[in-house]
Motif scaffolding. Structure first.
Motif, PDB file in Angstrom:
ATOM      1  N   THR A 144       0.933  -0.932  -0.188  1.00 22.40           N
ATOM      2  CA  THR A 144      -0.177   0.063  -0.023  1.00 22.40           C
ATOM      3  C   THR A 144       0.657   1.129   0.040  1.00 22.40           C
ATOM      4  O   THR A 144       0.560   2.363  -0.607  1.00 22.40           O
ATOM      5  CB  THR A 144      -0.926   0.075   1.265  1.00 22.40           C
ATOM      6  OG1 THR A 144      -1.811  -1.484   1.051  1.00 22.40           O
ATOM      7  CG2 THR A 144      -1.854   1.344   1.339  1.00 22.40           C
ATOM      8  N   GLN A 145       2.128   1.237   0.594  1.00 24.23           N
ATOM      9  CA  GLN A 145       3.001   2.158   0.845  1.00 24.23           C
ATOM     10  C   GLN A 145       3.713   2.395  -0.552  1.00 24.23           C
ATOM     11  O   GLN A 145       4.473   3.494  -0.744  1.00 24.23           O
ATOM     12  CB  GLN A 145       3.756   2.064   1.980  1.00 24.23           C
ATOM     13  CG  GLN A 145       3.133   2.158   3.247  1.00 24.23           C
ATOM     14  CD  GLN A 145       4.124   1.628   4.369  1.00 24.23           C
ATOM     15  OE1 GLN A 145       5.065   1.502   4.222  1.00 24.23           O
ATOM     16  NE2 GLN A 145       3.326   1.902   5.726  1.00 24.23           N
ATOM     17  N   GLY A 146       3.597   1.692  -1.641  1.00 25.94           N
ATOM     18  CA  GLY A 146       4.297   1.601  -2.748  1.00 25.94           C
ATOM     19  C   GLY A 146       5.581   1.147  -2.835  1.00 25.94           C
ATOM     20  O   GLY A 146       6.276   1.244  -3.854  1.00 25.94           O
ATOM     21  N   VAL A 147       6.304   0.034  -2.054  1.00 31.45           N
ATOM     22  CA  VAL A 147       7.397  -0.543  -1.994  1.00 31.45           C
ATOM     23  C   VAL A 147       7.292  -1.693  -3.244  1.00 31.45           C
ATOM     24  O   VAL A 147       6.460  -2.626  -3.079  1.00 31.45           O
ATOM     25  CB  VAL A 147       7.620  -1.148  -0.855  1.00 31.45           C
ATOM     26  CG1 VAL A 147       9.142  -1.990  -0.727  1.00 31.45           C
ATOM     27  CG2 VAL A 147       7.767  -0.319   0.598  1.00 31.45           C
ATOM     28  N   PRO A 148       8.223  -1.497  -4.096  1.00 33.23           N
ATOM     29  CA  PRO A 148       7.896  -2.326  -5.413  1.00 33.23           C
ATOM     30  C   PRO A 148       8.119  -3.739  -5.166  1.00 33.23           C
ATOM     31  O   PRO A 148       7.143  -4.455  -5.447  1.00 33.23           O
ATOM     32  CB  PRO A 148       9.083  -1.806  -6.309  1.00 33.23           C
ATOM     33  CG  PRO A 148       9.100  -0.317  -5.910  1.00 33.23           C
ATOM     34  CD  PRO A 148       9.233  -0.337  -4.307  1.00 33.23           C
ATOM     35  N   GLU A 149       9.099  -4.293  -4.228  1.00 33.54           N
ATOM     36  CA  GLU A 149       9.455  -5.587  -3.917  1.00 33.54           C
ATOM     37  C   GLU A 149       8.067  -6.251  -3.256  1.00 33.54           C
ATOM     38  O   GLU A 149       7.602  -7.341  -3.605  1.00 33.54           O
ATOM     39  CB  GLU A 149      10.459  -5.735  -2.975  1.00 33.54           C
ATOM     40  CG  GLU A 149      11.774  -5.282  -3.554  1.00 33.54           C
ATOM     41  CD  GLU A 149      12.009  -4.047  -3.823  1.00 33.54           C
ATOM     42  OE1 GLU A 149      13.316  -3.248  -4.377  1.00 33.54           O
ATOM     43  OE2 GLU A 149      11.217  -2.949  -3.352  1.00 33.54           O
ATOM     44  N   ALA A 150       7.473  -5.415  -2.394  1.00 33.39           N
ATOM     45  CA  ALA A 150       6.179  -5.964  -1.651  1.00 33.39           C
ATOM     46  C   ALA A 150       5.210  -5.983  -2.587  1.00 33.39           C
ATOM     47  O   ALA A 150       4.387  -6.985  -2.551  1.00 33.39           O
ATOM     48  CB  ALA A 150       5.803  -5.033  -0.414  1.00 33.39           C
ATOM     49  N   GLN A 151       5.054  -5.094  -3.434  1.00 35.13           N
ATOM     50  CA  GLN A 151       3.778  -5.181  -4.554  1.00 35.13           C
ATOM     51  C   GLN A 151       4.098  -6.386  -5.195  1.00 35.13           C
ATOM     52  O   GLN A 151       3.208  -6.993  -5.534  1.00 35.13           O
ATOM     53  CB  GLN A 151       3.964  -3.766  -5.386  1.00 35.13           C
ATOM     54  CG  GLN A 151       3.554  -2.655  -4.450  1.00 35.13           C
ATOM     55  CD  GLN A 151       3.530  -1.368  -5.441  1.00 35.13           C
ATOM     56  OE1 GLN A 151       4.463  -1.320  -6.333  1.00 35.13           O
ATOM     57  NE2 GLN A 151       2.619  -0.538  -5.150  1.00 35.13           N
ATOM     58  N   TRP A 152       5.576  -6.436  -5.862  1.00 26.46           N
ATOM     59  CA  TRP A 152       5.732  -7.906  -6.706  1.00 26.46           C
ATOM     60  C   TRP A 152       5.217  -8.965  -5.979  1.00 26.46           C
ATOM     61  O   TRP A 152       4.651 -10.060  -6.467  1.00 26.46           O
ATOM     62  CB  TRP A 152       7.163  -7.644  -7.072  1.00 26.46           C
ATOM     63  CG  TRP A 152       7.490  -8.926  -7.888  1.00 26.46           C
ATOM     64  CD1 TRP A 152       8.380  -9.793  -7.482  1.00 26.46           C
ATOM     65  CD2 TRP A 152       7.164  -9.365  -8.912  1.00 26.46           C
ATOM     66  NE1 TRP A 152       8.532 -10.764  -8.243  1.00 26.46           N
ATOM     67  CE2 TRP A 152       8.046 -10.510  -9.475  1.00 26.46           C
ATOM     68  CE3 TRP A 152       6.136  -9.015 -10.046  1.00 26.46           C
ATOM     69  CZ2 TRP A 152       7.619 -11.120 -10.653  1.00 26.46           C
ATOM     70  CZ3 TRP A 152       5.960  -9.614 -11.289  1.00 26.46           C
ATOM     71  CH2 TRP A 152       6.663 -10.696 -11.554  1.00 26.46           C
ATOM     72  N   ASP A 153       5.753  -9.124  -4.794  1.00 28.16           N
ATOM     73  CA  ASP A 153       5.400 -10.411  -3.946  1.00 28.16           C
ATOM     74  C   ASP A 153       4.178 -10.582  -3.712  1.00 28.16           C
ATOM     75  O   ASP A 153       3.563 -11.749  -4.017  1.00 28.16           O
ATOM     76  CB  ASP A 153       6.262 -10.404  -2.452  1.00 28.16           C
ATOM     77  CG  ASP A 153       7.492 -10.535  -2.712  1.00 28.16           C
ATOM     78  OD1 ASP A 153       8.123 -11.323  -3.584  1.00 28.16           O
ATOM     79  OD2 ASP A 153       8.702 -10.043  -1.692  1.00 28.16           O
TER      80      ASP A 153
END
Length: 479
Positions: A144-153
Motif C-alpha cells: 500500500t505504501q508503494g514498495v515495489p518488492e512488496a507489491q511484486w511479492d
C-alpha cells in the motif's frame, strides 16, 4: 424415469465441459475480480494434525491363571508337592507382574513422548501461521505504501491463486519482472487440443435402449481450440493488469505454451503457440466482455501459431528470462564470488562487439560499425533468408536507467535512412510503456537487460550478469 435422469446427467456433464472452453474468458474475468483484494492469510486448523494421543494407564494384570488355593487351607490340607506347585505358580505370577509393569511402563513412556511431539508440532504449526500472517500483513502494508518488492511479492501470490482457479488451464506458469521497464512476462501451460470435447450432444435410442453421442468434426474442434487459446491468453493478460498496481506494471507480455515434441529432436518440450505484448493504457481501452477473442489478439498484434491445434511453434515476442525470476538488474550481494562476466565492466567497443557476436551466433551476417562513422548504428546485420530476410540495424546501449522513447524514435529514423528491413535496440536496462507503444506494428524489436542475458546464454553460451557500479552514469544524448 431412470433413463431420463441418466441422459440429463450426461448432458449436464458435457455442457459443463463445453462451457468451460467456450466461455473461458468470462469465467477468467470473474475469477480475477475475486482476487483483487484477496489476502493470502492462513488459518490455523489443528484438526489437520489429527487427534491428540491420550495418556496410557497401566491395566491390572489378570492374576487368575496364577492363583493357588488359599494359604490357610494349603497349610492344612495340601501335600508338600502341592505346596511347591503353588509356590511355583506364585513365583511365575510375580515374574509376569514385573514383565507386565515393565512393558506397560515403556508403552506409557512412549505415549508421553508421542504427546510431547504432538504438542510441539501443534505449537510450531500455530506459530508458523502466526508468523506468516504477520509477514503478510507487513507485505500488504508495504505494498500500500508503494514498495515495489512488496507489491511484486503480493501480486505473485494473488496471480498464483487466480491461476489455480481457472480450469481447464493447468495453473502451471512462470513469471519474470523487469523493474526498469515495469514489464511482466508470463509464460503459462495450455492444455492440448484434446481439451475440446469431441462429443457434441447425447441422446437416448429407444430402439436399442442405449445412449449415443454425436461428434464434432476435426475442423470444428480446431476452430474451438483456437478460440479457447485466444480467450485463455486474454484472460491471463487481464488478470495481470487487474491484480497488479499501476505503479508496478506498465506492460505485460504473455506466452502460451503447449507440451509437444520438438520438431528438431522429437523430445517433449514446451512449444510456444501464442505471444502478445501490450501496454496497460491500450488494454484498458478494450471491452473484453464484447470482443471476438481471435480478432482482439489480432488487434493487439499478437504472434499466433499458424496451427495451434497441431502445436506449430512460433517465435515469442519476448522470451522468458528464467535466470532471474524477480527483479532484473538488481545488485548481486555475492557478486565478488561470481565468475560470470559483468556487462557493465566492458568497454563500449567490447559491449558492441559482444552484441555483434551474439547476433552472429543467431545466424546473422554481422558487421560492427566504426564509432566515428556509424550515425547511431553500432552494428549492421544481414538475414540471408529469402523474402523474410534483409538488412538489420542494431543499436546497443549500456544504460542503468530506462531507455527513453526518443532513442526508439531515433532508431526508427536511422532504419529508414539505412533502408533496413528491421531495427533492434539492445540495452542493459529496460524500456517504458511509451517505447513499446511506439515500436508496436513497426519493424522494431526492443531487447532489455533480462532478455539480453537470456539470449547470450541460449545462443552464445555466455553466462553473464548485469551489476551497476555505484558511480555509473548513463551517457548523455549527443546534441
Amino acid at each position: 424415469m431412470y433413463v431420463s435422469n441418466v441422459i440429463d446427467q450426461l448432458t449436464d456433464e458435457l455442457d459443463q465441459k463445453i462451457h468451460a472452453v467456450t466461455e473461458h474468458l468470462t469465467l477468467s474475468m470473474r475469477q480475477s475480480s475475486r482476487f483483487i483484494a484477496w489476502s493470502p492469510q492462513l488459518r490455523f486448523n489443528a484438526a489437520k494434525l489429527g487427534i491428540r494421543p491420550t495418556p496410557l494407564k497401566i491395566p491390572t494384570l489378570d492374576a487368575r491363571p496364577y492363583l493357588s488355593f488359599p494359604q490357610r487351607l494349603s497349610r492344612v490340607f495340601l501335600s508338600a508337592e502341592a505346596k511347591a506347585a503353588a509356590l511355583n505358580r506364585n513365583l511365575k505370577f510375580q515374574g509376569a507382574l514385573r514383565e507386565h509393569q515393565t512393558n506397560w511402563r515403556q508403552a506409557a513412556d512412549a505415549r508421553v513422548s508421542e504427546i510431547a511431539t504432538f504438542d510441539a508440532t501443534l505449537r510450531y504449526e500455530e506459530s508458523r501461521v502466526v508468523d506468516y500472517n504477520r509477514f503478510v500483513k507487513e507485505l500488504e502494508q508495504q505494498s500500500t505504501q508503494g514498495v515495489p518488492e512488496a507489491q511484486w511479492d503480493l501480486f505473485k501470490l494473488r496471480f498464483a491463486q487466480f491461476m489455480r482457479h481457472i480450469s481447464p488451464i493447468t495453473g502451471v506458469h512462470q513469471m519474470t519482472y523487469s523493474k526498469d521497464s515495469k514489464r511482466v512476462v508470463v509464460e503459462f501451460d495450455m492444455p492440448a487440443k484434446r481439451i475440446i470435447p469431441a462429443e457434441k450432444s447425447v441422446r437416448f435410442l429407444k430402439t436399442t435402449g442405449e445412449h449415443r453421442y454425436s461428434y464434432r468434426t476435426d475442423a470444428d474442434i480446431k476452430r474451438m481450440y483456437v478460440n479457447f487459446v485466444s480467450q485463455a491468453v486474454l484472460g491471463v493478460l487481464n488478470a495481470v493488469l487487474v491484480l497488479s498496481p499501476e505503479s508496478l506494471v506498465d506492460t505485460v507480455a504473455v506466452n502460451a505454451v503447449v507440451e509437444g515434441p520438438d520438431p528438431a529432436t522429437g523430445v517433449l518440450t514446451s512449444i510456444p503457440i501464442v505471444s502478445v505484448m501490450v501496454g496497460r493504457s491500450e488494454f484498458e481501452q478494450i471491452r473484453l466482455e464484447d470482443v471476438d477473442p481471435i480478432a482482439c489478439l489480432r488487434h493487439l498484434s499478437a504472434v499466433v501459431s499458424r496451427s495451434p491445434a497441431e502445436v506449430a511453434p512460433i517465435r515469442p515476442i519476448v522470451r522468458l528470462d528464467k535466470s532471474d525470476p524477480r527483479f532484473v538488474g538488481d545488485s548481486d550481494v555475492l557478486g565478488v564470488l561470481d565468475v560470470r562476466p559483468n556487462l557493465m565492466e566492458l568497454t563500449p567497443t567490447e559491449f558492441e562487439g559482444l552484441v555483434q557476436n551474439l547476433f552472429a551466433k543467431m545466424g546473422l551476417d554481422t558487421k560492427q560499425t566504426r564509432p566515428s562513422r556509424d550515425g547511431g548504428v553500432d552494428a549492421i546485420a544481414y538475414d540471408p533468408r529469402p523474402v523474410l530476410g534483409g538488412k538489420i540495424v542494431i543499436q546497443a546501449k549500456r544504460y542503468k536507467n530506462v531507455v527513453g522513447v526518443s532513442a526508439v524514435r531515433d532508431l526508427f529514423g536511422t532504419l529508414q535512412n539505412e533502408g533496413g528491413s528491421k531495427g533492434i535496440l539492445v540495452t542493459t536496462s529496460g524500456y517504458g510503456a511509451a517505447s513499446f507503444e511506439f515500436a508496436k506494428n513497426k519493424p522494431l524489436e526492443l531487447i532489455d537487460g533480462g532478455n539480453l542475458l537470456f539470449l547470450l546464454k541460449e545462443h552464445a553460451g555466455v553466462d553473464a550478469k548485469i551489476v551497476m557500479p555505484d558511480d555509473w552514469e548513463d551517457p548523455k544524448p549527443q546534441e
